[in-house]
Write a protein that holds these residues in place. Structure first.
Motif, PDB file in Angstrom:
ATOM      1  N   SER A   1      25.367  57.803  -0.537  1.00 34.44           N
ATOM      2  CA  SER A   1      26.387  57.331  -0.467  1.00 34.44           C
ATOM      3  C   SER A   1      26.552  55.943   0.021  1.00 34.44           C
ATOM      4  CB  SER A   1      27.059  58.361   0.799  1.00 34.44           C
ATOM      5  OG  SER A   1      26.497  58.115   2.038  1.00 34.44           O
ATOM      6  N   LEU A   2      27.440  55.327  -0.583  1.00 35.56           N
ATOM      7  CA  LEU A   2      27.640  53.840  -0.289  1.00 35.56           C
ATOM      8  C   LEU A   2      28.828  53.809   0.971  1.00 35.56           C
ATOM      9  CD1 LEU A   2      27.215  52.662  -3.967  1.00 35.56           C
ATOM     10  CD2 LEU A   2      25.527  52.583  -2.117  1.00 35.56           C
ATOM     11  N   ASN A   3      28.515  53.034   2.106  1.00 35.56           N
ATOM     12  CA  ASN A   3      29.428  53.131   2.915  1.00 35.56           C
ATOM     13  C   ASN A   3      29.733  51.429   3.141  1.00 35.56           C
ATOM     14  OD1 ASN A   3      30.740  53.414   5.266  1.00 35.56           O
ATOM     15  ND2 ASN A   3      29.615  54.611   6.435  1.00 35.56           N
ATOM     16  N   PRO A   4      30.721  51.294   3.174  1.00 38.32           N
ATOM     17  CA  PRO A   4      30.994  49.511   3.613  1.00 38.32           C
ATOM     18  C   PRO A   4      30.679  49.006   4.723  1.00 38.32           C
ATOM     19  CG  PRO A   4      33.043  50.552   2.818  1.00 38.32           C
ATOM     20  CD  PRO A   4      32.279  51.669   2.760  1.00 38.32           C
ATOM     21  N   THR A   5      30.743  50.060   5.757  1.00 37.28           N
ATOM     22  CA  THR A   5      30.301  49.791   6.896  1.00 37.28           C
ATOM     23  C   THR A   5      28.845  49.421   7.166  1.00 37.28           C
ATOM     24  OG1 THR A   5      32.156  50.812   7.946  1.00 37.28           O
ATOM     25  CG2 THR A   5      30.384  50.220   9.528  1.00 37.28           C
ATOM     26  N   LEU A   6      28.038  50.160   6.648  1.00 36.99           N
ATOM     27  CA  LEU A   6      26.780  50.133   6.582  1.00 36.99           C
ATOM     28  C   LEU A   6      26.151  48.909   5.872  1.00 36.99           C
ATOM     29  CD1 LEU A   6      24.147  51.711   7.683  1.00 36.99           C
ATOM     30  CD2 LEU A   6      24.043  52.894   5.580  1.00 36.99           C
ATOM     31  N   ASP A   7      26.919  48.734   4.720  1.00 36.10           N
ATOM     32  CA  ASP A   7      26.570  47.701   3.930  1.00 36.10           C
ATOM     33  C   ASP A   7      26.676  46.341   4.702  1.00 36.10           C
ATOM     34  OD1 ASP A   7      25.639  46.922   1.456  1.00 36.10           O
ATOM     35  OD2 ASP A   7      27.758  46.550   0.512  1.00 36.10           O
ATOM     36  N   ALA A   8      27.900  46.186   5.433  1.00 37.70           N
ATOM     37  CA  ALA A   8      28.172  44.946   6.050  1.00 37.70           C
ATOM     38  C   ALA A   8      27.109  45.008   7.329  1.00 37.70           C
ATOM     39  CB  ALA A   8      29.590  45.225   6.948  1.00 37.70           C
ATOM     40  N   LEU A   9      26.657  45.963   7.872  1.00 37.58           N
ATOM     41  CA  LEU A   9      25.651  46.007   9.091  1.00 37.58           C
ATOM     42  C   LEU A   9      24.337  45.453   8.510  1.00 37.58           C
ATOM     43  CD1 LEU A   9      25.289  46.686  12.071  1.00 37.58           C
ATOM     44  CD2 LEU A   9      24.585  49.033  11.348  1.00 37.58           C
ATOM     45  N   LEU A  10      24.199  45.840   7.204  1.00 36.07           N
ATOM     46  CA  LEU A  10      23.081  45.391   6.472  1.00 36.07           C
ATOM     47  C   LEU A  10      23.056  44.008   6.194  1.00 36.07           C
ATOM     48  CD1 LEU A  10      20.105  45.970   5.093  1.00 36.07           C
ATOM     49  CD2 LEU A  10      21.437  46.477   2.956  1.00 36.07           C
ATOM     50  N   CYS A  11      24.171  43.649   5.790  1.00 37.17           N
ATOM     51  CA  CYS A  11      24.186  42.077   5.485  1.00 37.17           C
ATOM     52  C   CYS A  11      24.127  41.242   6.887  1.00 37.17           C
ATOM     53  CB  CYS A  11      25.742  41.758   4.763  1.00 37.17           C
ATOM     54  SG  CYS A  11      25.639  42.418   3.182  1.00 37.17           S
ATOM     55  N   ALA A  12      24.829  41.853   7.772  1.00 38.22           N
ATOM     56  CA  ALA A  12      24.710  40.870   9.009  1.00 38.22           C
ATOM     57  C   ALA A  12      23.386  40.988   9.624  1.00 38.22           C
ATOM     58  CB  ALA A  12      25.664  41.680  10.134  1.00 38.22           C
ATOM     59  N   THR A  13      22.576  42.210   9.383  1.00 35.42           N
ATOM     60  CA  THR A  13      21.372  41.885   9.978  1.00 35.42           C
ATOM     61  C   THR A  13      20.415  41.247   9.330  1.00 35.42           C
ATOM     62  OG1 THR A  13      21.736  44.414  10.759  1.00 35.42           O
ATOM     63  CG2 THR A  13      19.371  43.807  10.579  1.00 35.42           C
ATOM     64  N   ILE A  14      20.655  40.910   7.966  1.00 35.27           N
ATOM     65  CA  ILE A  14      19.674  40.360   7.085  1.00 35.27           C
ATOM     66  C   ILE A  14      19.836  38.887   7.452  1.00 35.27           C
ATOM     67  CG2 ILE A  14      19.318  39.373   4.852  1.00 35.27           C
ATOM     68  CD1 ILE A  14      19.669  42.259   3.793  1.00 35.27           C
ATOM     69  N   LEU A  15      21.211  38.322   7.645  1.00 37.74           N
ATOM     70  CA  LEU A  15      21.697  37.124   8.112  1.00 37.74           C
ATOM     71  C   LEU A  15      21.105  36.663   9.393  1.00 37.74           C
ATOM     72  CD1 LEU A  15      23.300  34.934   7.081  1.00 37.74           C
ATOM     73  CD2 LEU A  15      25.104  35.628   8.339  1.00 37.74           C
ATOM     74  N   ILE A  16      21.090  37.683  10.463  1.00 35.45           N
ATOM     75  CA  ILE A  16      20.443  37.330  11.589  1.00 35.45           C
ATOM     76  C   ILE A  16      19.048  37.118  11.739  1.00 35.45           C
ATOM     77  CG2 ILE A  16      20.114  37.957  14.030  1.00 35.45           C
ATOM     78  CD1 ILE A  16      22.983  39.320  13.830  1.00 35.45           C
ATOM     79  N   HIS A  17      18.369  37.772  10.767  1.00 37.60           N
ATOM     80  CA  HIS A  17      16.828  37.838  10.935  1.00 37.60           C
ATOM     81  C   HIS A  17      16.599  36.480   9.734  1.00 37.60           C
ATOM     82  CE1 HIS A  17      12.761  39.268  10.125  1.00 37.60           C
ATOM     83  NE2 HIS A  17      12.857  39.273   8.682  1.00 37.60           N
ATOM     84  N   SER A  18      17.245  36.205   9.001  1.00 39.51           N
ATOM     85  CA  SER A  18      16.957  34.922   8.297  1.00 39.51           C
ATOM     86  C   SER A  18      17.153  33.747   9.243  1.00 39.51           C
ATOM     87  CB  SER A  18      17.501  34.857   7.003  1.00 39.51           C
ATOM     88  OG  SER A  18      17.724  35.987   6.182  1.00 39.51           O
ATOM     89  N   HIS A  19      18.182  33.790   9.789  1.00 44.00           N
ATOM     90  CA  HIS A  19      18.593  32.698  10.620  1.00 44.00           C
ATOM     91  C   HIS A  19      17.324  32.657  11.724  1.00 44.00           C
ATOM     92  CE1 HIS A  19      21.028  29.805  12.924  1.00 44.00           C
ATOM     93  NE2 HIS A  19      20.478  30.291  13.931  1.00 44.00           N
ATOM     94  N   THR A  20      17.041  33.552  12.669  1.00 42.62           N
ATOM     95  CA  THR A  20      16.213  33.285  13.648  1.00 42.62           C
ATOM     96  C   THR A  20      14.740  33.209  12.984  1.00 42.62           C
ATOM     97  OG1 THR A  20      15.700  35.960  13.500  1.00 42.62           O
ATOM     98  CG2 THR A  20      17.233  35.067  15.365  1.00 42.62           C
ATOM     99  N   GLY A  21      14.464  33.554  11.914  1.00 39.61           N
ATOM    100  CA  GLY A  21      13.203  33.363  11.267  1.00 39.61           C
ATOM    101  C   GLY A  21      13.210  31.951  10.881  1.00 39.61           C
ATOM    102  N   PHE A  22      13.999  31.261  10.417  1.00 38.76           N
ATOM    103  CA  PHE A  22      14.025  29.815   9.849  1.00 38.76           C
ATOM    104  C   PHE A  22      13.929  29.030  11.471  1.00 38.76           C
ATOM    105  CE2 PHE A  22      15.321  30.940   5.771  1.00 38.76           C
ATOM    106  CZ  PHE A  22      14.508  30.417   4.938  1.00 38.76           C
ATOM    107  N   GLN A  23      14.811  29.411  12.179  1.00 38.25           N
ATOM    108  CA  GLN A  23      14.919  28.658  13.535  1.00 38.25           C
ATOM    109  C   GLN A  23      13.413  28.506  14.151  1.00 38.25           C
ATOM    110  OE1 GLN A  23      17.321  30.753  16.676  1.00 38.25           O
ATOM    111  NE2 GLN A  23      17.875  28.576  17.419  1.00 38.25           N
ATOM    112  N   ASN A  24      12.870  29.577  14.198  1.00 35.86           N
ATOM    113  CA  ASN A  24      11.334  29.829  14.520  1.00 35.86           C
ATOM    114  C   ASN A  24      10.509  28.858  13.925  1.00 35.86           C
ATOM    115  OD1 ASN A  24      11.950  31.641  16.648  1.00 35.86           O
ATOM    116  ND2 ASN A  24      11.629  33.383  15.365  1.00 35.86           N
ATOM    117  N   ILE A  25      10.993  28.554  12.649  1.00 37.87           N
ATOM    118  CA  ILE A  25      10.052  27.754  11.859  1.00 37.87           C
ATOM    119  C   ILE A  25      10.070  26.360  12.174  1.00 37.87           C
ATOM    120  CG2 ILE A  25       9.841  26.702   9.485  1.00 37.87           C
ATOM    121  CD1 ILE A  25       9.884  29.605   8.191  1.00 37.87           C
ATOM    122  N   ILE A  26      11.562  26.134  12.537  1.00 39.46           N
ATOM    123  CA  ILE A  26      11.966  24.641  13.017  1.00 39.46           C
ATOM    124  C   ILE A  26      11.341  24.290  14.083  1.00 39.46           C
ATOM    125  CG2 ILE A  26      13.715  22.956  13.420  1.00 39.46           C
ATOM    126  CD1 ILE A  26      15.460  24.623  11.187  1.00 39.46           C
TER     127      ILE A  26
END
Length: 169
Positions: free
Chosen positions: A93-118
């Motif tokens: 099943s495709l749930n928009p809430t779960l989809d938004a949570l996945l996008c937010a988690t990917i965004l936070i994960h990418s931001h903190t990873g690049f921040q650690n590199i900097i």
């Protein structure tokens, strides 16, 4: 005896005019192989020594939000991506809430990873303006990607449906 004679034979061979001509010819051939001169594209930053050799290294102020809590948060976000990425496809099943949570988690994960590199590779004490520019650039890129993901989620099919369509195409 052979080792004594070997060094004298090498000296004789090196002093021979024929040997010198071959060295010059090989050097010219190697120089012709290189097409450009060596240039430093990014010169090193200024080298400044602060204090003396016997001064102790400065100890930064302790902050749990920039230490173990930050590392624990990074690990929890990375570990939460696994079930968030698998659940929509396993459940069917495709749930928009779960989809938004996945996008937010990917965004936070990418931001903190690049921040650690900097933080690791652009030191504050050597290049403070560059580090500030990189941090501001990362924040701007995170906002732009967040807005793009929001737009994609609200006006299009969403990230999980897109992955599903690409997978079955």
């Amino acid at each position: 005896m052979a080792s004594i004679a070997r060094s004298s034979l090498l000296r004789q061979a090196a002093s021979a005019p024929k040997f010198q001509q071959s060295v010059i010819a090989n050097a010219a051939r190697a120089a012709a192989f290189h097409t450009t001169a060596r240039r430093d594209l990014l010169p090193p930053p200024p080298q400044v020594v602060k204090g003396t050799v016997n001064d102790a290294a400065p100890i930064p102020p302790t902050s749990p939000s920039h230490g173990s809590y930050h590392w624990t948060f990074d690990r929890l976000v990375a570990a939460s991506l696994i079930p968030l990425a698998i659940t929509p496809f396993a459940a069917g099943s495709l749930n928009p809430t779960l989809d938004a949570l996945l996008c937010a988690t990917i965004l936070i994960h990418s931001h903190t990873g690049f921040q650690n590199i900097i933080i690791d590779y652009v030191p504050q004490y050597r290049t403070p303006r560059s580090r500030k520019a990189f941090i501001w650039g990362l924040n701007a890129a995170t906002v732009v990607v967040g807005l793009a993901l929001y737009e994609f989620e609200t006006t299009d099919v969403g990230i999980t449906e897109t992955i599903k369509r690409v997978w079955t195409a």
